[in-house]
Design a protein around this motif. Structure first.
Motif, PDB file in Angstrom:
ATOM      1  N   ARG A   1       0.684  -1.385   0.108  1.00 22.85           N
ATOM      2  CA  ARG A   1      -0.021   0.067  -0.110  1.00 22.85           C
ATOM      3  C   ARG A   1       1.083   1.280  -0.092  1.00 22.85           C
ATOM      4  N   THR A   2       0.667   1.979  -0.994  1.00 27.16           N
ATOM      5  CA  THR A   2       1.356   3.208  -1.083  1.00 27.16           C
ATOM      6  C   THR A   2       1.080   4.475  -0.832  1.00 27.16           C
ATOM      7  N   CYS A   3       1.609   5.377  -0.156  1.00 28.10           N
ATOM      8  CA  CYS A   3       1.202   6.709  -0.023  1.00 28.10           C
ATOM      9  C   CYS A   3       2.280   7.649  -0.554  1.00 28.10           C
ATOM     10  N   GLU A   4       2.319   8.978  -0.250  1.00 28.66           N
ATOM     11  CA  GLU A   4       3.142   9.885  -0.939  1.00 28.66           C
ATOM     12  C   GLU A   4       4.743   9.447  -0.792  1.00 28.66           C
ATOM     13  N   THR A   5       5.026   9.175   0.462  1.00 31.16           N
ATOM     14  CA  THR A   5       6.468   8.926   0.800  1.00 31.16           C
ATOM     15  C   THR A   5       6.818   7.735   1.338  1.00 31.16           C
ATOM     16  N   VAL A   6       6.082   6.498   1.454  1.00 30.87           N
ATOM     17  CA  VAL A   6       6.147   5.259   1.970  1.00 30.87           C
ATOM     18  C   VAL A   6       5.414   4.228   1.382  1.00 30.87           C
TER      19      VAL A   6
END
Length: 465
Positions: free
Chosen positions: A255-260
Motif C-alpha cells: 500500500r503506497t502513499c506519498e512517501t512510504v
C-alpha cells in the motif's frame, strides 16, 4: 583514517613495483572525486588516466597505480608500476576479497539493481560494517574498484553487477566470490545484444558462477524465466520472493502513499508487516529480495525491516522533491527517475505517478527515449500507451525520436507536446508545468532527460521530500 593498502600489500597483490613506501586509505579513478590519501588508478577510458597522475598527486593522492612514470611526474613520486592498470585493479579487488571474512551479496537484474543495493546497505547497517559502491559501479572496472575499496574488517559487502552483453556477469561474479546472489527480475533490456528474454535470463544466471557450494540464490518467483534461473541454480540453495504461492517471501499487499510503502508479506509462513521509505509496488518486491539475502547471510530480518523505513530512493531513481516556483510562489512535486529506463522500469514509474496525489494540479509524465531495445524499440515505446497507469495520468510529454511512437499512440486527451530532444523539453518546463502538479521525469541516461530535471529544479527553491 584506517589504512586500506600499504605499498607492500598492494605490490604483492598486483605483482607490481613500488618506487617508495606509502600507505593509502582509499582508491579513486577520477581526480574530480579524489580524496586525500587515495590511491589514484590511471585507467584508460575516454582519456588516459596517466595524463592526470600529476594532478592527482598534487590534489592529495598518496600514490598512483600506473604502467610507467608520466613525463610531468617527479622521479621520486609514490607510484605502483604494473604492466596493465586494469588487470592490477582486478588483482587488488581479488586480494581485498580474499583477506576479508565479509559475507558478500551480489545483485543483478534487468531493473532495480542500484535500489536493491542501497536497500541492503540500509538493512544491514545496524548489524555490522557494510561496504557497497557509492553509485552504479557495476561494470568491468566498477566491480574491481568496489572490491579494492573494501576494508578488511567489513562484515557485509554488496556488489552490484550489470551487463550489456552475454559473458560479462560471470567473470565479475567469480571475482567477487559471492555468498548470496540476487536476481531482481529479467526483462526486455539491452535487446540490441540479445535475441530473446530467455537469453537475457541465461546471461543473468552467470552470477551463479561466483557462488560457493554453500551459496544462496535469491530469485523472483513471478517472472516467466524463473525455470531458466532455477535450472542454472541447480545444486545451490534458492530463496524465492514475489506474489506467487511458491515464494518463500510472499507479498500479500503493498500500500503506497506519498512517501512510504506499507508492505504486508509472509516470510516462511509467518506474517510480517513493515514500512519502506519510498512509494512503489516494485520497491516492495525488491525489499522482499533484500530480506531473503539478509536471512541468507545470517543477519536479523526484524532489525532490517525497522531499518528499511529509513531507506530513500537513490538519485535519479525515484527521488522526490518539492519545487517552490520563483515566478508564482506555487509548489509542484518532482519525481526524478532520470537515471535510466526500460519497458519494465518505465511501467513501474508510471504506476508510481498514477498513485500520486496532486494538490490541485495534474499528474504529468515527461518521458525520454528508452535505449538499447533492439529491432522492436518503437513497439516497446508505443505499447506504453496501453499501460493501465496511463488512465490516471493527465498529460504525457515526450522527447526523442523513439518516444515519438508513444506520442502518436496516446489518446488525444493524454497527448502532451513532443520534442525532438530533451534539451528542447527542458527549455519549456516553465510552460509545461503548473503549481500543484506532480511531474515524473524518466528516460535512459543517453536520452539526457536529466536536463529536464535540472530545469524543473531551476524554477525555484527545491527541497527533497
Amino acid at each position: 583514517m584506517k589504512i586500506l593498502w600499504t605499498s607492500q600489500d598492494a605490490a604483492a597483490a598486483t605483482g607490481g613495483r613500488t618506487t617508495c613506501d606509502w600507505v593509502v586509505n582509499g582508491v579513486s579513478i577520477d581526480t574530480r572525486e579524489l580524496e586525500q590519501g587515495d590511491l589514484f588508478v590511471a585507467l584508460k577510458d575516454v582519456r588516459d588516466g596517466h595524463d592526470f597522475v600529476a594532478q592527482a598527486l598534487q590534489a592529495g593522492a598518496a600514490a598512483a597505480l600506473v604502467t610507467h612514470r608520466p613525463e610531468n611526474v617527479a622521479e621520486d613520486a609514490p607510484l605502483l608500476i604494473v604492466p596493465d592498470v586494469l588487470k592490477a585493479l582486478e588483482a587488488l579487488g581479488q586480494a581485498a576479497r580474499a583477506r576479508t571474512a565479509a559475507k558478500v551479496i551480489g545483485v543483478t537484474g534487468s531493473v532495480g539493481k542500484t535500489g536493491t543495493k542501497e536497500m541492503l546497505r540500509s538493512a544491514l547497517a545496524p548489524q555490522g560494517q557494510v561496504h557497497a559502491a557509492v553509485r552504479s559501479f557495476n561494470n568491468h572496472w566498477g566491480v574491481p574498484l568496489t572490491l579494492a575499496r573494501m576494508p578488511q574488517d567489513t562484515d557485509f559487502a554488496v556488489i552490484e553487477i550489470g551487463m550489456n552483453h552475454p559473458g560479462e556477469i560471470g567473470p565479475l561474479s567469480r571475482m567477487a566470490q559471492l555468498d548470496v546472489a540476487i536476481i531482481t527480475t529479467v526483462a526486455a533490456v539491452h535487446m540490441a545484444a540479445f535475441d530473446s528474454v530467455d537469453q537475457i535470463a541465461q546471461a543473468k544466471a552467470e552470477i551463479f558462477e561466483g557462488l560457493g557450494p554453500q551459496g544462496v540464490a535469491v530469485l523472483n518467483a513471478d517472472i516467466p524465466t524463473l525455470p531458466i534461473l532455477l535450472d542454472a541454480a541447480k545444486g545451490l540453495r534458492t530463496r524465492l520472493f514475489g506474489e506467487a504461492g511458491q515464494a518463500d517471501l510472499r507479498l500479500i499487499a503493498a500500500r503506497t502513499c506519498e512517501t512510504v510503502t506499507t508492505v504486508e508479506a509472509v516470510l516462511d509462513g509467518q506474517e510480517i508487516l513493515f514500512k519502506l521509505g519510498a512509494p512503489g509496488h516494485h520497491l516492495a518486491m525488491n525489499a522482499l529480495a533484500v530480506l531473503g539475502a539478509v536471512q541468507a547471510v545470517g543477519a536479523d530480518p526484524a532489525r532490517s525491516m525497522l531499518a528499511l523505513a529509513q531507506w530513500h530512493a537513490p538519485s535519479g531513481r525515484g527521488q522526490r522533491f518539492t519545487v517552490t516556483r520563483g515566478d508564482t510562489g506555487g509548489v509542484l512535486e518532482l519525481i526524478d527517475e532520470s537515471y535510466n529506463a526500460n519497458p519494465t522500469s518505465m511501467a513501474a514509474a508510471l504506476s508510481v505517478l498514477a498513485d500520486s496525489k496532486p494538490e490541485g494540479g495534474r499528474r504529468v509524465a515527461m518521458l525520454g527515449d528508452m535505449l538499447e531495445l533492439g529491432p522492436q524499440e518503437e513497439e516497446f515505446h508505443s505499447r506504453l500507451a496501453d499501460h493501465p497507469a496511463v488512465e490516471s495520468i493527465d498529460t504525457i510529454h515526450t522527447s526523442g525520436p523513439l518516444m515519438a511512437a508513444l506520442h502518436d499512440a496516446l489518446p488525444d486527451q493524454k497527448r502532451g507536446q513532443h520534442f525532438a530532444s530533451a534539451d528542447q523539453m527542458a527549455a519549456r518546463v516553465n510552460r509545461l508545468l503548473d503549481s500543484g502538479d506532480v511531474a515524473m521525469v524518466k528516460g535512459s541516461l543517453g536520452s539526457k532527460v536529466g536536463q529536464v530535471v535540472t530545469a524543473i529544479k531551476a524554477l525555484g527553491q527545491t527541497a527533497e521530500k
